[in-house]
Design a protein around this motif. Sequence first.
Motif, mmCIF file in Angstrom:
data_model
loop_
_atom_site.group_PDB
_atom_site.id
_atom_site.type_symbol
_atom_site.label_atom_id
_atom_site.label_comp_id
_atom_site.label_asym_id
_atom_site.label_seq_id
_atom_site.Cartn_x
_atom_site.Cartn_y
_atom_site.Cartn_z
ATOM 1 N N ASN A 70 0.829 -1.198 0.000
ATOM 2 C CA ASN A 70 0.000 0.000 0.000
ATOM 3 C C ASN A 70 0.872 1.260 0.000
ATOM 4 N N ASN A 112 1.183 4.072 -2.916
ATOM 5 C CA ASN A 112 0.953 5.493 -2.645
ATOM 6 C C ASN A 112 2.152 6.341 -3.044
ATOM 7 N N THR A 113 3.354 5.851 -2.740
ATOM 8 C CA THR A 113 4.562 6.594 -3.089
ATOM 9 C C THR A 113 4.681 6.762 -4.597
ATOM 10 N N PHE A 152 1.798 9.185 -5.897
ATOM 11 C CA PHE A 152 2.077 10.588 -5.601
ATOM 12 C C PHE A 152 3.234 11.111 -6.453
ATOM 13 N N LYS A 199 -5.970 12.053 -0.680
ATOM 14 C CA LYS A 199 -4.976 11.973 -1.747
ATOM 15 C C LYS A 199 -4.980 13.245 -2.581
ATOM 16 N N THR A 202 -10.214 9.128 -1.000
ATOM 17 C CA THR A 202 -9.665 9.804 -2.175
ATOM 18 C C THR A 202 -9.453 11.285 -1.937
ATOM 19 N N THR A 212 3.178 6.753 2.908
ATOM 20 C CA THR A 212 4.262 6.510 1.970
ATOM 21 C C THR A 212 5.314 5.595 2.602
ATOM 22 N N GLU A 226 -3.939 5.059 5.804
ATOM 23 C CA GLU A 226 -3.528 4.181 4.718
ATOM 24 C C GLU A 226 -3.591 4.866 3.363
ATOM 25 N N SER A 227 -4.508 5.792 3.187
ATOM 26 C CA SER A 227 -4.686 6.413 1.876
ATOM 27 C C SER A 227 -3.510 7.290 1.481
ATOM 28 N N VAL A 228 -2.720 7.784 2.440
ATOM 29 C CA VAL A 228 -1.599 8.677 2.122
ATOM 30 C C VAL A 228 -0.287 8.182 2.708
#
Length: 338
Positions: free
Chosen positions: A100, A104-105, A108, A184, A181, A272, A268-270
């Motif tokens: 995850n 994300n990394t 982004f 993010k 979302t 890294t 968890e959504s952001v």
Amino acid sequence: MTTTVTSPAPSAPQDLKNPNRGLKTRTPGEGRMAAMLLSPTLLVLALVIVYPLISAIHQSLFSAESGLDADGFVTEGEAFVGLANYADLFVGESGRRFLNAFGNTTFFTVTTVLLETVLGLCLALAMNRAFRGRAFLRASILVPWAVPTAVSGLLWRWIFQSDGIANSLLGSEILWTAEGTASKLAVIIAEVWKTAPFIGLLVLAGMQIIPEEVYEAAKIDGAGWWRQLGSITLPLVKPTLLVAVLFRMLDALRMFDLPFVLIGPGKESVETLSMLAWDESNQLRYGSASAFAVVLFLYVAVVAVVFVKVLGADVTGAKKLGSKKRKATRSQKAEATR
């Protein structure tokens, strides 16, 4: 009576044997002096880069364990586990968090760098034009980049709070700093706002060295603005743009402070890779934290190698220096054959 004057034969064979004749050569004494002058810098780099890297690799091969000794007392220590910490990156709960964070990394990095490149190029084109108030525009564009990242995160957190400016303008109640979302999107907006001027500044520097005569000749040939952009501006600023994109990608891959301040840890959504390594070390799981850090280092190294070797980003200026040497060699050969 006719007098014949003979000129001495040119020394072409001697010059051709040594095409680098006339170029400044470095003596052994100068090499030792250069090494002596660079030694303090190399020592500092070894202390702040090489030693932490070796220490992280060594720490990633161990895992903290606790147990009972012969007297029944609790003992704590580290046990050598080899590559077990790296194997755990793909299985279980640790593997799920790693994948995850890795996703994300990457998301982004690709999204923000792409938007920053387009916006930075537009800013550079705007700042490169001659109009009244251009100095004020350049100064105002650089303000977001000058703001510290932590301060920028707090500023955008105030904007994206439930009763903040963003929801007031949109007329909605979006939870920007919660999971999902929206968080993010908040990170992407804040990151692009802050670092797009960096790419714009570097691209502007590349545009400043393009001779004006090139554009004048293109105008005489009937080339419009779009034709000049595609045939002159973009090809000539490509080396500078590649270096700017490379620096931004390496920085975005290590993203930590902006989502940490803006959204918060444990989301968890952001989350890294840097945030995941910090969380593991905060839980005193230094082995797995070091494994995350080493994987992130390898990820960054691979991206750097691809940009330098495949895309041809000239980070050190070695290509320009080599081009100048080749031109000097060709000119000397031409003079020798005259």
